[in-house]
Design a protein around this motif. Structure first.
Motif, PDB file in Angstrom:
ATOM      1  N   GLU A 241      80.618  20.768 -36.281  1.00 33.76           N
ATOM      2  CA  GLU A 241      80.259  22.681 -35.464  1.00 33.76           C
ATOM      3  C   GLU A 241      80.222  23.465 -37.232  1.00 33.76           C
ATOM      4  O   GLU A 241      79.081  23.830 -37.840  1.00 33.76           O
ATOM      5  CB  GLU A 241      80.359  22.982 -34.457  1.00 33.76           C
ATOM      6  CG  GLU A 241      79.544  21.957 -33.687  1.00 33.76           C
ATOM      7  CD  GLU A 241      79.810  23.035 -32.234  1.00 33.76           C
ATOM      8  OE1 GLU A 241      80.411  22.034 -31.553  1.00 33.76           O
ATOM      9  OE2 GLU A 241      78.896  24.001 -32.000  1.00 33.76           O
TER      10      GLU A 241
ATOM     11  N   LEU B 155      72.423  15.602 -29.248  1.00 27.81           N
ATOM     12  CA  LEU B 155      72.783  16.634 -28.362  1.00 27.81           C
ATOM     13  C   LEU B 155      73.563  17.662 -27.288  1.00 27.81           C
ATOM     14  O   LEU B 155      72.765  18.328 -26.975  1.00 27.81           O
ATOM     15  CB  LEU B 155      72.913  14.938 -27.276  1.00 27.81           C
ATOM     16  CG  LEU B 155      71.991  13.751 -27.012  1.00 27.81           C
ATOM     17  CD1 LEU B 155      72.344  12.790 -26.534  1.00 27.81           C
ATOM     18  CD2 LEU B 155      70.393  14.758 -26.585  1.00 27.81           C
ATOM     19  N   ALA B 156      74.431  17.772 -27.979  1.00 30.35           N
ATOM     20  CA  ALA B 156      75.338  18.563 -27.748  1.00 30.35           C
ATOM     21  C   ALA B 156      74.584  20.197 -28.399  1.00 30.35           C
ATOM     22  O   ALA B 156      74.546  21.360 -27.559  1.00 30.35           O
ATOM     23  CB  ALA B 156      77.055  18.767 -28.304  1.00 30.35           C
ATOM     24  N   LEU B 157      73.924  20.036 -29.231  1.00 32.13           N
ATOM     25  CA  LEU B 157      73.350  21.421 -30.081  1.00 32.13           C
ATOM     26  C   LEU B 157      72.680  21.417 -29.446  1.00 32.13           C
ATOM     27  O   LEU B 157      72.437  23.352 -29.187  1.00 32.13           O
ATOM     28  CB  LEU B 157      73.913  20.876 -31.612  1.00 32.13           C
ATOM     29  CG  LEU B 157      75.577  21.202 -32.472  1.00 32.13           C
ATOM     30  CD1 LEU B 157      74.577  21.034 -34.662  1.00 32.13           C
ATOM     31  CD2 LEU B 157      75.545  22.754 -32.249  1.00 32.13           C
ATOM     32  N   PHE B 159      70.988  19.913 -26.662  1.00 35.06           N
ATOM     33  CA  PHE B 159      70.478  19.727 -25.223  1.00 35.06           C
ATOM     34  C   PHE B 159      71.829  20.871 -24.766  1.00 35.06           C
ATOM     35  O   PHE B 159      72.051  20.540 -23.576  1.00 35.06           O
ATOM     36  CB  PHE B 159      69.607  18.876 -25.113  1.00 35.06           C
ATOM     37  CG  PHE B 159      68.725  18.191 -25.398  1.00 35.06           C
ATOM     38  CD1 PHE B 159      67.265  18.841 -24.628  1.00 35.06           C
ATOM     39  CD2 PHE B 159      68.572  17.362 -26.480  1.00 35.06           C
ATOM     40  CE1 PHE B 159      66.385  17.996 -25.636  1.00 35.06           C
ATOM     41  CE2 PHE B 159      67.398  17.246 -26.862  1.00 35.06           C
ATOM     42  CZ  PHE B 159      65.892  17.349 -27.004  1.00 35.06           C
ATOM     43  N   SER B 160      72.848  20.427 -25.102  1.00 39.78           N
ATOM     44  CA  SER B 160      73.704  21.470 -24.841  1.00 39.78           C
ATOM     45  C   SER B 160      74.563  20.026 -23.388  1.00 39.78           C
ATOM     46  O   SER B 160      75.016  19.921 -22.718  1.00 39.78           O
ATOM     47  CB  SER B 160      74.165  22.392 -23.711  1.00 39.78           C
ATOM     48  OG  SER B 160      73.694  23.507 -24.783  1.00 39.78           O
ATOM     49  N   TYR B 161      73.869  18.656 -24.049  1.00 37.74           N
ATOM     50  CA  TYR B 161      74.269  17.919 -23.313  1.00 37.74           C
ATOM     51  C   TYR B 161      75.194  16.791 -23.805  1.00 37.74           C
ATOM     52  O   TYR B 161      75.646  16.384 -24.880  1.00 37.74           O
ATOM     53  CB  TYR B 161      72.890  16.786 -23.577  1.00 37.74           C
ATOM     54  CG  TYR B 161      73.698  15.763 -22.656  1.00 37.74           C
ATOM     55  CD1 TYR B 161      73.507  15.552 -20.930  1.00 37.74           C
ATOM     56  CD2 TYR B 161      73.530  14.317 -23.408  1.00 37.74           C
ATOM     57  CE1 TYR B 161      73.724  13.921 -20.033  1.00 37.74           C
ATOM     58  CE2 TYR B 161      74.074  13.130 -22.715  1.00 37.74           C
ATOM     59  CZ  TYR B 161      73.769  12.827 -21.010  1.00 37.74           C
ATOM     60  OH  TYR B 161      74.100  11.745 -20.757  1.00 37.74           O
TER      61      TYR B 161
ATOM     62  N   PHE C   8      65.713   9.858 -20.585  1.00 35.56           N
ATOM     63  CA  PHE C   8      67.247  10.669 -21.265  1.00 35.56           C
ATOM     64  C   PHE C   8      66.737  11.519 -20.334  1.00 35.56           C
ATOM     65  O   PHE C   8      67.644  12.463 -20.040  1.00 35.56           O
ATOM     66  CB  PHE C   8      66.898  10.451 -22.506  1.00 35.56           C
ATOM     67  CG  PHE C   8      67.928  10.991 -22.753  1.00 35.56           C
ATOM     68  CD1 PHE C   8      68.998   9.819 -22.964  1.00 35.56           C
ATOM     69  CD2 PHE C   8      68.387  11.788 -24.029  1.00 35.56           C
ATOM     70  CE1 PHE C   8      70.242   9.734 -23.693  1.00 35.56           C
ATOM     71  CE2 PHE C   8      69.638  11.747 -24.388  1.00 35.56           C
ATOM     72  CZ  PHE C   8      70.424  10.890 -24.530  1.00 35.56           C
ATOM     73  N   VAL C  12      69.711  13.885 -18.352  1.00 34.31           N
ATOM     74  CA  VAL C  12      70.310  15.132 -18.523  1.00 34.31           C
ATOM     75  C   VAL C  12      70.359  15.824 -17.270  1.00 34.31           C
ATOM     76  O   VAL C  12      71.391  16.858 -17.018  1.00 34.31           O
ATOM     77  CB  VAL C  12      69.417  15.751 -19.489  1.00 34.31           C
ATOM     78  CG1 VAL C  12      70.286  17.308 -20.031  1.00 34.31           C
ATOM     79  CG2 VAL C  12      69.731  14.996 -21.124  1.00 34.31           C
ATOM     80  N   CYS C  15      72.641  15.322 -14.442  1.00 34.17           N
ATOM     81  CA  CYS C  15      74.272  15.394 -15.273  1.00 34.17           C
ATOM     82  C   CYS C  15      74.578  17.142 -14.882  1.00 34.17           C
ATOM     83  O   CYS C  15      75.250  17.672 -14.284  1.00 34.17           O
ATOM     84  CB  CYS C  15      74.616  15.218 -16.638  1.00 34.17           C
ATOM     85  SG  CYS C  15      76.259  16.306 -16.906  1.00 34.17           S
ATOM     86  N   PHE C  16      73.400  18.044 -14.835  1.00 27.75           N
ATOM     87  CA  PHE C  16      73.746  19.804 -15.100  1.00 27.75           C
ATOM     88  C   PHE C  16      73.427  20.093 -13.291  1.00 27.75           C
ATOM     89  O   PHE C  16      74.876  20.230 -13.138  1.00 27.75           O
ATOM     90  CB  PHE C  16      72.488  20.193 -15.368  1.00 27.75           C
ATOM     91  CG  PHE C  16      72.424  20.560 -17.212  1.00 27.75           C
ATOM     92  CD1 PHE C  16      73.294  21.196 -16.686  1.00 27.75           C
ATOM     93  CD2 PHE C  16      71.820  20.333 -17.707  1.00 27.75           C
ATOM     94  CE1 PHE C  16      73.800  21.727 -19.281  1.00 27.75           C
ATOM     95  CE2 PHE C  16      71.503  20.806 -18.711  1.00 27.75           C
ATOM     96  CZ  PHE C  16      73.106  20.880 -19.827  1.00 27.75           C
ATOM     97  N   ALA C 231      83.229  20.211 -27.002  1.00 27.92           N
ATOM     98  CA  ALA C 231      81.902  20.421 -26.525  1.00 27.92           C
ATOM     99  C   ALA C 231      82.003  19.905 -24.783  1.00 27.92           C
ATOM    100  O   ALA C 231      80.837  20.848 -24.415  1.00 27.92           O
ATOM    101  CB  ALA C 231      81.240  18.252 -27.087  1.00 27.92           C
ATOM    102  N   THR C 235      79.673  22.617 -21.992  1.00 28.58           N
ATOM    103  CA  THR C 235      78.984  22.266 -21.248  1.00 28.58           C
ATOM    104  C   THR C 235      79.851  21.735 -19.847  1.00 28.58           C
ATOM    105  O   THR C 235      79.401  21.986 -18.920  1.00 28.58           O
ATOM    106  CB  THR C 235      78.460  20.633 -21.608  1.00 28.58           C
ATOM    107  OG1 THR C 235      79.733  19.424 -21.514  1.00 28.58           O
ATOM    108  CG2 THR C 235      78.059  20.625 -22.672  1.00 28.58           C
TER     109      THR C 235
END
Lengths: 278, 314, 511
Positions: A241, B155-157, B159-161, C8, C12, C15-16, C231, C235
């Motif tokens: 990042e 996905l992390a950046l 969708f914050s997934y 997909f 997601v 998951c949230f 990460a 999250t």
């Protein structure tokens, strides 16, 4: 049998072949002239760590403050060196064993093919990892491991073409008029293996480069401070990042390199082996 | 046919034997030993000696080998030097993860690759064909670890997934299991979809050019029937061979994917074993993976022989 | 493809929804799988973070390196070699059985190899730890008396180490050892361990200080990749993890996260194999030390978040001799070059050395930086990164040519007491003196210090020993790192220190 010049001409006629040829040529130039093109020594810590790409550091710097552009260039050297030498090892051993197995058949063929079956009984990356675990890491051992892994495909390819060449009329004739084994092999049989052999070698090059990158990524291949795209990427992972350029450039070069070798391999196959042309 | 099946099955015995000898020999050549690793920094020489005897590492190599193989035949792969637990049950648990990953990866690749391959063949040199060829070429050229990193980062950046943690088996909690498996399977599937796509396209093209298809068409069959009933069946033969061969690269790819996505599979067990110099674990895992691989190839061969009547069994 | 994307995205969302259902379980992100939970035999870091919740010791260390009673309510010291501990009376093992003096006696007999199991390879069996114990006896159910063979000023400090945990002998009888079992008295109990994946603990309802514990459990997830751990923290998949300095700025930017840090007692050092002829020359060793630019290394490897240190890091407070008193630690490349030239090296006659490094980021990266720095003084380092098994194996052999390496980059724990940081690593034949260092005066000073209760005189002895070791440069200290934890912002009650970084019993979630 097509002459080299004709193959080259046909290759250049095909747009994909042109892309492949030019790409490979550029890559080789980059690798050969890396010391001239690079701005810094790839190992020298020349700046603050993780500088973004700028005029001085085209691709930015890594977490040690080394110039990524210079490391990518030297990395091309490492990739090509590993690819060429490991495929060289695999191709020469594979060629000899394939000729022997295909020509003599019988017991020696069964033994060789049994050993090849054994080597073939492993997923290739697993076998390469397994071999480096014994030999230890480092550039030479990575080449040897990838070389060993690639032997069986060459043996199979060469053996199959030798067997089919033996059935050809002129080979039968040569044999019947008493041409000795060695000249027979070299002059009449070996040329028949060249087409599939060359296609195989080009494709093996791309898979060898890929295997090297994967192994270095797992920390089992090239060791620091030698720049390898795979190990650059695995180092970069922790800084994805803050410094995405550390990730992006190695990935870009890995993908492009494998891509152009695949393109070249495909068009070579089309040219040399029109049966498979689609 | 029956003879062929029997002969093909008998053929794998010397291969398996050779594989096991190779693995054993390689393990013996590895520098460093697990006992030091297991003892840590402050272990005594006496304890080291005791452990060496306990694990039979003091016996001659051939005795060690025979003991190992006899055990394996009884489903006993020995105990891990690190955990002192039997390896086989652990390996089976791990295998279920790898098998799921491989199967899902294969399914995803087929779902993507086969229809696209067919479309490309029937629309040769049109837009879709070009797209498929470029896509396929990219697919074969992008290494699984690079794709994984790009996908995770994206996905992390955006969708914050992030893939959920804590692997659970499908039978325990299917929803969570699929949430965990979908991303790695997708990446694994994409990396082999390329070659299946190309194979589907080229073998479809080849079949479509053959005389019997022309005959079928001439008899006035619809395009759909021509393709699905006649062409596809013939085109499938090389595809199946390729799929069989791909299981191997899937198994190999799983080693890396499991590492990146922290899945407790067989590949991860092998790499951890190598890192920890846990001889019995590495021996067992590599042998097991090779065995599965040989088995898959065997099944592919038999299937191929079954489908393709042209093959001669002599 | 479109369907894939929709599927997909819905996953997601699911998951949230899941992660919103947070309960009172602490979710920890681990760098690697723990290796087992026998506190007497396992020194591995991840396992210690688990074992310290399962097991307790008689005494524990305060941040200022003094001691307080944990399983012992109080203790007295009738003479210099006798310690009498009064145990808490309401302590139960996880099996529900009350812990008594007999269990303490059993635990130490097990460590010392005096039970029928014999030598179990306990880490504390050497004289540097509990080897000095002559007898342990139960005076009554809740009183234990230790008698030592010699005066040992480090004894209480040693008792606070997890190597001296009090264990349940019934559990050992049932399981052989404790690698996969739980025979502790701690605030949490082992519930499940899925290899390479997770370890789950639940709160122990009968814990003697149960009111203090506010978490219902702890689950440790193995997430090898640091960026993946980061990460997962962002999250909300995990609540806490360690982090390297380079990733701390990202965590600091995130309002949902909090960064905790402490100056650790772990330090990076470069050791010389004394069987290598070139390194037997003190000028070469000192030149290497002079040429090491600690600040530059710290900037690169630790993003500036570490302290330059000798072999006794600053976290040991007054026991550590400050760096400005140590001449060899003042970087001076010209002087180093001159020393190398004097020893016969030059641009054309360079010295090639093989260096062993490991897979830990700090070790691996330090080696790369040192390689660059030493290139200036005609030394070429050839780095090999060893895997854990090989690394430990090589570490043992570093005083001999069989090691195959001339130098090694190590990360050592200096402990909380100079006995550990000096004697354990530098006394002739001590268990961690792997580079083959030997100096009569140092040996003498270590013995003198151990048998001297007066802290000022001890300090004098250790200072002198320390300076001799430092001047000999067999092992050059480089940097002592700051350790970082990143936690979710609503986690409170965690205050890691060098003395005790794995005390999770006071943590809680702010609602």
């Amino acid at each position: 049998m097509k002459g080299l010049r004709q193959v080259f001409r046909e290759l250049v006629k095909d747009p994909m072949g042109r892309i492949g040829l030019i790409g490979v040529l550029l890559l080789i130039l980059l690798a050969v002239f890396a010391p001239l093109l690079a701005h810094y020594s790839p190992e020298k810590m020349v700046s603050m760590p993780k500088a973004a790409p700028n005029q001085q550091f085209w691709f930015g710097t890594d977490n040690y403050g080394r110039d990524i552009y210079s490391r990518i260039l030297y990395g091309a050297r490492v990739s090509l060196e590993v690819g060429l030498i490991s495929v060289g090892i695999a191709a020469s051993i594979g060629f000899i064993l394939g000729i022997i197995a295909g020509y003599f058949e019988g017991r020696i063929d069964r033994i060789i093919m049994c050993i090849m079956d054994i080597l073939f009984a492993f997923p290739s990356i697993l076998l390469a990892i397994f071999i480096t675990a014994v030999l230890g890491r480092g550039i030479e051992n990575t080449m040897i491991a990838i070389g060993i892994v690639n032997i069986p495909v060459f043996v199979r390819t060469v053996r199959a073409s030798v067997i089919s060449a033996k059935g050809l009329e002129y080979v039968q004739n040569a044999k019947s008029i008493g041409v000795k084994t060695f000249p027979l092999l070299m002059r009449h049989i070996a040329p028949n293996t060249i087409a599939p052999f060359t296609v195989q070698a080009t494709l093996a090059l791309s898979s060898a480069i890929l295997t090297e990158a994967s192994m270095s990524f797992l920390g089992l291949g090239i060791q620091p401070p030698d720049p390898s795209w795979g190990s650059m990427l695995s180092e970069a992972r922790a800084f994805m990042e803050q410094a995405p350029w550390m990730v992006i450039f190695p990935i870009l070069f890995i993908v492009i390199t494998i891509l152009i070798f695949n393109i070249l391999g495909d068009s070579l196959r089309d040219v040399l082996d029109p049966k498979l042309k689609t | 046919m029956r003879n062929y099946v029997i002969r093909r099955i008998l053929q794998i015995i010397p291969v398996l034997l050779g594989v096991s000898i190779l693995i054993f020999a390689v393990m013996k050549l590895i520098p460093g030993d697990v006992i030091s690793g297991a003892l840590g920094v402050e272990g005594s020489p006496e304890l080291r000696q005791a452990l060496t005897v306990k694990y039979g590492l003091d016996k001659p190599y051939h005795v060690q080998y025979i003991n190992w193989i006899l055990g394996v035949l009884h489903g006993d792969f020995g105990d891990s030097l690190r955990t002192s637990e039997p390896i086989f049950p652990e390996m089976m648990r791990r295998f279920s993860v790898t098998a799921e990953l491989t199967i899902l990866g294969a399914l995803i690749s087929w779902i993507i690759a086969i229809p696209l391959g067919i479309l490309a063949a029937t629309h040769r040199n049109k837009g879709i064909d070009r797209f498929v060829r470029v896509f396929a070429l990219m697919g074969v050229s992008i290494p699984s670890f690079a794709l994984s990193i790009l996908v995770i980062l994206f996905l992390a950046l955006v969708f914050s997934y992030f893939s959920p943690l804590g692997y659970v088996s499908f039978f325990e909690n299917p929803v969570k299991n699929l949430q965990i498996m979908i991303l790695p399977s997708f990446v694994l599937g994409i990396t082999i979809a390329g070659s299946i796509m190309r194979m589907t396209r080229s073998s479809m093209l080849e079949v479509l050019q053959q005389d019997f298809i022309k005959t079928v068409r001439a008899k006035g069959a619809s395009e759909r029937i021509t393709i699905f009933k006649h062409a596809l069946r013939n085109a499938f033969i090389p595809i199946i061979t390729l799929i069989g061969m791909q299981i191997g690269s899937l198994l190999g790819g799983a080693v890396i994917i499991e590492q990146i996505f922290s899945l407790p599979g067989l590949g991860q067990m092998t790499l951890t074993g190598i890192n920890q110099r846990d001889y019995p674990v590495v021996q067992g895992c590599v042998l097991f993976i090779a065995f599965i691989y040989i088995l898959v190839n065997l099944i592919t061969d038999l299937l191929y022989a079954y489908i393709d009547p042209r093959i001669s069994y002599n | 493809m479109k369907k894939c994307l929709i599927l997909f995205l819905s996953l997601v969302l699911v998951c949230f929804a899941c992660s919103a259902l947070a309960d009172n379980i602490l979710r920890w992100g681990f760098e690697s799988d723990p290796t087992g939970f026998d506190p007497h035999t396992n020194p591995e870091d991840m396992s210690i973070r688990v074992m310290n919740q399962l097991y307790e010791t008689l005494v524990a260390t305060n941040p200022d390196m003094t001691y307080y009673g944990r399983l012992a309510e109080s203790w007295e010291n009738p003479d210099e070699v006798t310690y009498v501990f009064h145990l808490r009376q309401n302590v139960k093992f996880h099996s529900g059985r009350p812990m008594t003096a007999a269990d303490v006696v059993y635990s130490f007999e097990r460590i010392l190899g005096r039970t029928e199991a014999g030598d179990i390879g306990a880490l504390g069996s050497k004289s540097t730890y509990y080897g000095d114990i002559d007898t342990v006896e139960a005076v009554d159910d809740y009183t234990v008396k230790f008698v030592l063979k010699n005066v040992n000023a480090a004894f209480l400090g040693n008792l606070s180490s997890n190597y001296g945990a009090i264990v349940d002998k019934d559990v050992i009888a049932a399981n052989g050892d404790l690698m996969r079992a739980d025979g502790g008295t701690g605030p949490f109990m082992l519930k499940d361990w899925v290899r390479d994946n997770n370890v789950s603990l639940v709160k122990f309802a009968d814990y003697w200080e149960a009111d203090r514990v506010r978490l219902d459990g702890i689950t440790y997830y193995v997430i090898g990749d640091e960026s993946a751990r980061l990460a997962a923290l962002r999250t909300g998949e995990i609540d806490i993890s360690t982090m390297s300095a380079s990733n701390v700025p990202i965590a600091e930017k995130d309002a949902n996260l909090k960064v905790l840090s402490y100056q650790s007692n772990q330090y990076i050092a470069l050791g010389c194999n004394m069987s290598t002829p070139a390194l037997q020359d003190k000028r070469v060793r000192q030149a290497i030390t002079y040429a090491t630019d600690r600040e530059a290394l710290i900037n690169i490897v630790f993003s500036g978040q570490a302290m330059a240190c000798s072999i006794v890091p600053p976290s040991l407070g007054h026991w550590s001799v400050p760096l400005d008193e140590l001449d060899v630690y003042h970087t001076d490349v010209e002087k180093a070059k001159a020393m190398m030239e004097e020893a016969g090296y030059s641009k054309t006659n360079r010295l090639s050395l093989k260096v062993a490094a490991g897979l830990l980021d700090a070790i691996r990266q330090s080696a790369v930086v040192l390689q660059q720095q030493l290139a200036e003084i005609y030394i070429d380092l050839d780095i090999v990164n060893l895997e854990q098994g090989e690394y430990v194996d090589t570490w043992y052999k570093m005083a001999t040519p069989e090691a195959g390496f001339d130098m090694m980059v190590v990360q050592d724990g200096a402990g909380t007491d100079p006995n550990r940081s000096v004697a354990f690593f530098f006394k002739t034949g001590a268990s961690a003196n792997v580079f083959g260092y030997s100096n009569e005066r140092v040996d003498e000073l270590c013995d003198l210090a151990l048998s001297t209760p007066d802290p000022d005189i001890r300090e004098g002895y250790y200072n002198e020993a320390q300076k001799i070791c430092i001047d000999d440069c067999v092992k050059t200290g480089i940097a002592c790192m700051t350790m970082y934890y990143v936690t979710s912002a609503n986690l409170d009650g965690f205050a890691p220190t060098a003395a005790d970084a794995s005390n999770y019993r006071d943590m809680y979630f702010v609602k």
